[in-house]
Design a protein around this motif. Sequence first.
Motif, PDB file in Angstrom:
ATOM      1  N   THR A 371       0.539   7.276   0.116  1.00  0.00           N
ATOM      2  CA  THR A 371       1.442   7.641  -0.975  1.00  0.00           C
ATOM      3  C   THR A 371       2.281   8.859  -0.613  1.00  0.00           C
ATOM      4  O   THR A 371       3.492   8.892  -0.866  1.00  0.00           O
ATOM      5  CB  THR A 371       0.639   7.924  -2.260  1.00  0.00           C
ATOM      6  OG1 THR A 371      -0.291   6.875  -2.503  1.00  0.00           O
ATOM      7  CG2 THR A 371       1.569   8.035  -3.450  1.00  0.00           C
ATOM      8  N   LEU A 372       1.648   9.874  -0.039  1.00  0.00           N
ATOM      9  CA  LEU A 372       2.376  11.083   0.339  1.00  0.00           C
ATOM     10  C   LEU A 372       3.425  10.786   1.407  1.00  0.00           C
ATOM     11  O   LEU A 372       4.562  11.272   1.337  1.00  0.00           O
ATOM     12  CB  LEU A 372       1.399  12.147   0.833  1.00  0.00           C
ATOM     13  CG  LEU A 372       2.005  13.493   1.241  1.00  0.00           C
ATOM     14  CD1 LEU A 372       2.738  14.145   0.069  1.00  0.00           C
ATOM     15  CD2 LEU A 372       0.924  14.431   1.767  1.00  0.00           C
ATOM     16  N   PHE A 373       3.060   9.990   2.402  1.00  0.00           N
ATOM     17  CA  PHE A 373       4.025   9.600   3.425  1.00  0.00           C
ATOM     18  C   PHE A 373       5.196   8.839   2.812  1.00  0.00           C
ATOM     19  O   PHE A 373       6.354   9.049   3.176  1.00  0.00           O
ATOM     20  CB  PHE A 373       3.351   8.736   4.493  1.00  0.00           C
ATOM     21  CG  PHE A 373       2.504   9.510   5.465  1.00  0.00           C
ATOM     22  CD1 PHE A 373       3.002  10.630   6.114  1.00  0.00           C
ATOM     23  CD2 PHE A 373       1.202   9.113   5.741  1.00  0.00           C
ATOM     24  CE1 PHE A 373       2.230  11.339   7.018  1.00  0.00           C
ATOM     25  CE2 PHE A 373       0.418   9.810   6.644  1.00  0.00           C
ATOM     26  CZ  PHE A 373       0.932  10.937   7.284  1.00  0.00           C
ATOM     27  N   SER A 374       4.899   7.942   1.874  1.00  0.00           N
ATOM     28  CA  SER A 374       5.961   7.185   1.216  1.00  0.00           C
ATOM     29  C   SER A 374       6.858   8.097   0.396  1.00  0.00           C
ATOM     30  O   SER A 374       8.069   7.876   0.293  1.00  0.00           O
ATOM     31  CB  SER A 374       5.349   6.101   0.319  1.00  0.00           C
ATOM     32  OG  SER A 374       4.652   5.136   1.083  1.00  0.00           O
ATOM     33  N   HIS A 375       6.256   9.129  -0.192  1.00  0.00           N
ATOM     34  CA  HIS A 375       7.024  10.083  -0.992  1.00  0.00           C
ATOM     35  C   HIS A 375       8.086  10.779  -0.146  1.00  0.00           C
ATOM     36  O   HIS A 375       9.120  11.217  -0.652  1.00  0.00           O
ATOM     37  CB  HIS A 375       6.069  11.113  -1.599  1.00  0.00           C
ATOM     38  CG  HIS A 375       6.582  11.731  -2.868  1.00  0.00           C
ATOM     39  ND1 HIS A 375       7.892  12.111  -3.028  1.00  0.00           N
ATOM     40  CD2 HIS A 375       5.965  12.026  -4.034  1.00  0.00           C
ATOM     41  CE1 HIS A 375       8.051  12.634  -4.228  1.00  0.00           C
ATOM     42  NE2 HIS A 375       6.895  12.583  -4.859  1.00  0.00           N
ATOM     43  N   ALA A 376       7.836  10.877   1.157  1.00  0.00           N
ATOM     44  CA  ALA A 376       8.820  11.496   2.045  1.00  0.00           C
ATOM     45  C   ALA A 376      10.061  10.637   2.186  1.00  0.00           C
ATOM     46  O   ALA A 376      11.117  11.118   2.612  1.00  0.00           O
ATOM     47  CB  ALA A 376       8.201  11.735   3.426  1.00  0.00           C
ATOM     48  N   LYS A 377       9.956   9.358   1.825  1.00  0.00           N
ATOM     49  CA  LYS A 377      11.058   8.420   2.008  1.00  0.00           C
ATOM     50  C   LYS A 377      11.711   7.989   0.709  1.00  0.00           C
ATOM     51  O   LYS A 377      12.735   7.293   0.733  1.00  0.00           O
ATOM     52  CB  LYS A 377      10.537   7.172   2.744  1.00  0.00           C
ATOM     53  CG  LYS A 377       9.952   7.464   4.114  1.00  0.00           C
ATOM     54  CD  LYS A 377      11.003   8.028   5.053  1.00  0.00           C
ATOM     55  CE  LYS A 377      10.428   8.210   6.452  1.00  0.00           C
ATOM     56  NZ  LYS A 377      11.441   8.769   7.380  1.00  0.00           N
ATOM     57  N   GLY A 378      11.148   8.346  -0.427  1.00  0.00           N
ATOM     58  CA  GLY A 378      11.757   7.917  -1.682  1.00  0.00           C
ATOM     59  C   GLY A 378      10.834   8.116  -2.865  1.00  0.00           C
ATOM     60  O   GLY A 378       9.887   8.911  -2.829  1.00  0.00           O
ATOM     61  N   ARG A 379      11.084   7.361  -3.917  1.00  0.00           N
ATOM     62  CA  ARG A 379      10.323   7.479  -5.152  1.00  0.00           C
ATOM     63  C   ARG A 379       9.005   6.697  -5.037  1.00  0.00           C
ATOM     64  O   ARG A 379       8.964   5.604  -4.483  1.00  0.00           O
ATOM     65  CB  ARG A 379      11.131   6.925  -6.330  1.00  0.00           C
ATOM     66  CG  ARG A 379      12.340   7.759  -6.681  1.00  0.00           C
ATOM     67  CD  ARG A 379      13.235   7.038  -7.680  1.00  0.00           C
ATOM     68  NE  ARG A 379      12.524   6.635  -8.891  1.00  0.00           N
ATOM     69  CZ  ARG A 379      12.294   7.424  -9.942  1.00  0.00           C
ATOM     70  NH1 ARG A 379      12.733   8.680  -9.918  1.00  0.00           N
ATOM     71  NH2 ARG A 379      11.651   6.971 -11.000  1.00  0.00           N
TER      72      ARG A 379
END
Length: 545
Positions: A371-379
């Motif tokens: 989730t944190l890694f995905s947060h680096a790329k968007g919502r």
Amino acid sequence: MLWPEPGLDKEVRTGLRLKRSDGGYATDSSPHMHSAAQAEGLRALTSIATREDSYAVHPGHRDHLGGLPRTFGSPDPDVAVLLEAWQATPGALSEHYDIPRVTSDDRSAPALIALTVLLVAARTAWHLGFVLLHRSYWELTPLWLLTFGFPVASIFLCWLDTPYVTTSRQDRQLANLFVAAVIPVYNEDPELLDRSIWSLVNSSRPPQKIHIVEDGPSGDYAAVWRHWAGHPVIAWTRCPFNGGKKYAQSVAFASCDEADIFLTLDSDTALEYRAIEEGLKPFADPQVASVAMIEEVWNKDVNWLTRTCSIRNTVSQLTAWSTQSVLGDVLINRGTGALYRAENIREILPAYVNETFLGRDIKLGDDSALTLFSHAKGRTVQQVTAFCLPMYPETLSHHFRQWLRWARGGTVRNFWRLRYLPVASWGWWWVALGIYFIFTSVIIPFALVLDWPASERVTFYIVLFMMTWAAALGPRSLCVRRSGESRGYRLGSVLLYPFGVFWTYVILRPIRVYGVLTCLRQSWVTRQKGVEVEAVRGDLHAEAY
């Protein structure tokens, strides 16, 4: 933490080769990555504060998908085609599984919002009256405004978390996305695993690939493997050793270059019939990087523990997590059901597997890391109409060990969140206040005991606050409707919620604190001695599809 170097192909990036049951090889990240990759990883994590990149999937423009059969969907995308038992693909251990239907129902929202307004107003008036009579408490008013105002904002903002809806054109584009489901398996009941696979194959929108990864030798899944091995969308990998959930997931992530979306779920979890179809809808927004599903505990009727955990979990998802979703700031995608843009996952794969903290390898907190890694790329959001049905612990021993594992993984993740999330974000303040509440909840009970009986009035005030808060939040669970449940049963669950609050803040809090203090112990404390939760046969089924 480590990050892959741009330009490295998969063989160079991942190094370690694992032989699959079909004779091919799966790859995973090598534990030895050099400093340049680490520096790149830190720069990428720092981008969480700016998020200038948008890794949107452009559905409908993937030429290599043209020949795939479209076995999912219906002529009218707004109409679900329900399969009769004789139409469904049979499972290995059962011809048919009766998966409950779960829906989001917000018809009671106006009445519940009005009730919340009344309770918050009464709580605020009571506090102001208390402060006027005890002027020494005026000095604490700024702290009270922060610690009370932040949660109050959450219980109103959460009502803005409405389902993502799509147009017919967007539905056609989403149908072209290649979805790969990833199921790591270790010491699982074979029937639960079979039910999980069955729910995917027979969903309204099946994945194009379902990859089961046995994380080292554990249970006997021979019957399940023999049945599903010939299915065209099933891949099955047997790892030679137990490397942990991150390791098992990475085997599947690294071996599916064609995936647009990775769906992660636990091996004891069945997906509701329309879960994937609904869970894909937020990806019509190119800024969305991940989507969490809503947990509806399958075995919640087994005993008081499972029912208490279920109501507490439902309310938490529809309040705290809904508020985070409104702001695109979901901090933890449930491992029981979540979807991610695949190119983001492939990019961070070495960082995910080789995460370290204070020189220690980090094996826990896998879902929160993705989730944190995905947060680096968007919502990062959740879809309140996409439901998964996991099995929850049925014994106190299993429950306490699960909570300890979550506490240890969450502690490490909180350090990363405070380091890399923008200070102005909702998520950063949610983490900061959460840490504050953990430590004050340890100090306050000792202070009350030492100052008794002078602290009697303050103790009453704290208990009243907890009960008022529970009364304001509990009815939110009425917005989830499960087949086979009466209105009386659902109201009974609401009445049980205050006990769930007590259980979390009084009984489980010492375990949480112990987990914080021992966060560097990263061993997996559940599933180590065999299957912990078994399938319930025959008496907990709800209406079939």
